[in-house]
Design an enzyme around this catalytic site. Structure first.
Site: not given
Ligand code: NAD
Length: 441
Positions: A157, A255-256, A266
């Site tokens: 989270k 969560f309520i 997300c």
């Molecule tokens: N943020 C959350 O709380 C969370 C929690 C669980 C799962 N997720 C999932 O995890 C994934 C990432 O989320 P996030 O919030 O960290 O995203 P984010 O946007 O913060 O980070 C993604 C990073 O990937 C980089 N990137 C893109 N293409 C690339 C490449 N070819 N090579 C190297 N780097 C590259 C971008 O520059 C960016 O810095 C998503 O699928 C999201 O749904 C996110």
């Protein structure tokens, strides 16, 4: 172990840092040169409690490295995590271009056997696509290198990401070979010391688990928001209803809380993507699409209450706004209700004086950069000067017990709209405020 994490965002940076803290040698890769340059200098691009200290400690210990070149990470890596973004595509489905782009690059550049772990949230079947793309590239190179694809969705989270990663409720691993399961279990064993929290399954089920977890949480939120809106109409106290139902162990208290709807990077995109997955397979996910509709409406509830109180035309009105981030503990403003509320009020002529402990830079630089009607202040009390009302939108702890004498002395009219998902017991009406909450008239 030698690990590489591709994508150094919220998930990638936390994943890489926490694995390095357990003694692994980790290289975090990102295509964003600026981000990597800053990380090399010790500047963390996001606010996440405890992360900055952990990054600098592990960089100093030479366990954590940053690069823009995948090659730098592949030289020694046994495991590569894909942690790039999977934003909402134009049709609502998850945009896989970044994930498959990394898969392609891995196929083009890998030199030795590899476990490729998908940590990004991806639709069912993506593991097969990643495998096919890597295989295709290896065939072009006329190489036969052994590799396994694993799904290891992330449940951290924002705001408690380091803590969640270090002490996870569960670690879901989807794979199709014993070798991959064994390596992943070894990697995660330091995180599961006091009892086993690893849940193993097939790749498709692991991919589905992440979407279902987020859709379930979003459903609880929208359900309670709908209940709050009905309570308002029939003059029932939604907070008492919450306590009344939460005491049932089948329902529970978490969560309520009613509030201004869910935001963040997300829930909105994952709820949409799950609908799309269903649709592509010939099923109409009515409940899940309603969760989204209820949430869209909920984001506007506080704006609607302001309009009801001050009228359709807000020219000449100024509002103080406390809280821009979509939740406390983060500077993330992706899909934050504050964005929608501010845009609606400004469209009607209002001016905004805003404060957030962490998200003001994000707001100014990205999310509300075109809105000239907002002025940002470094102190929450400064926002209050001569305002018609104040809006409380994020549950930051520092907003829980403000100095109400100060508040009242600064404001033109003592009106507070509280869109947070926590009920205040401060009895603001008795302190001379006009006080509006979610679920109350
Ligand atoms: N943020 C959350 O709380 C969370 C929690 C669980 C799962 N997720 C999932 O995890 C994934 C990432 O989320 P996030 O919030 O960290 O995203 P984010 O946007 O913060 O980070 C993604 C990073 O990937 C980089 N990137 C893109 N293409 C690339 C490449 N070819 N090579 C190297 N780097 C590259 C971008 O520059 C960016 O810095 C998503 O699928 C999201 O749904 C996110």
């Amino acid at each position: 172990m030698n690990l590489t994490v591709v994508g150094t965002g919220y998930v990638g940076l936390v994943t890489g840092t926490c694995f390095s803290a357990m003694g692994n040698n980790v290289t975090c890769i990102d295509i964003d040169k600026n981000k990597i340059e800053n990380l090399k200098k010790g500047n963390i691009p996001i606010f996440e409690p405890g992360l900055e200290r952990m990054v600098s400690k592990n960089v100093n210990n030479n366990c954590l490295h940053f690069s823009t070149e995948l090659k730098d990470g592949l030289a020694n890596a046994e495991i590569v995590f894909i942690a790039v973004g999977t934003p909402m595509g134009e049709d609502g489905s998850a945009d896989l271009r970044y994930v498959l782009g990394v898969a392609k690059q891995l196929g083009q550049e890998m030199l030795k056997p590899l476990i490729v772990v998908d940590k990004s949230t991806v639709p069912v079947g993506t593991g097969d696509k990643v495998k096919a793309v890597i295989q295709e590239e290896l065939e072009k190179r006329e190489l036969n290198i052994d590799f396994h694809v694993v799904s290891n969705p992330e449940f951290l989270k924002e705001g408690a990401a380091v803590q969640d990663f270090m002490k996870p409720d569960r670690i879901v691993i989807g794979a199709d070979s014993d070798e991959a399961f064994d390596i992943m279990k070894d990697l995660y064993s330091p995180f599961t010391h006091n009892h086993d929290r690893i849940i193993t399954m097939d790749i498709r089920s692991a991919e589905m688990t992440k979407y279902v977890a987020n859709a379930m949480l979003a459903t609880k939120i929208s359900f309670m928001n709908e209940v709050a809106n009905i309570c308002e109409l029939v003059d029932a106290d939604v907070n008492q209803v919450r306590i009344g139902i939460g005491s049932d162990s089948r329902i529970g208290y978490s969560f309520i809380y009613p509030g201004s709807g869910y935001g963040g990077s997300c829930f909105p995109k994952d709820v949409k993507a799950l609908q799309k997955i269903a649709e592509e397979n010939g099923y109409k996910a009515s409940l899940i699409s309603s969760v989204e509709k209820v949430n869209d409406r909920q984001k506007m509830i506080i704006a609607n209450k302001v309009i009801k109180r001050f009228g359709d035309d807000l020219n000449g009105r100024t509002f103080a706004l406390w809280g821009l981030a979509f939740k406390p503990g983060t500077d993330d403003m992706r899909e934050a209700p504050a964005i929608y509320i501010i845009k609606e009020l400004v469209k009607r002529g209002a001016k905004i004086r805003a404060y957030d402990p962490k998200a003001m830079e994000e707001s100014q630089t990205y999310y509300l950069k075109d809105i000239k009607e907002i002025t940002y202040f470094n102190s929450k009390y400064e926002t209050l000067l001569n305002v018609d009302a104040m809006l409380l939108l994020t549950e930051w702890k520092e907003f829980r017990s403000p100095d109400f004498v100060e508040l009242k002395s600064q404001m033109k009219t003592p009106v507070i709209f509280d869109g947070r998902n926590q009920y205040s017991n401060l009895k603001l009406e008795k302190k001379g405020f006009e006080y509006y909450q979610i679920g109350k008239k």
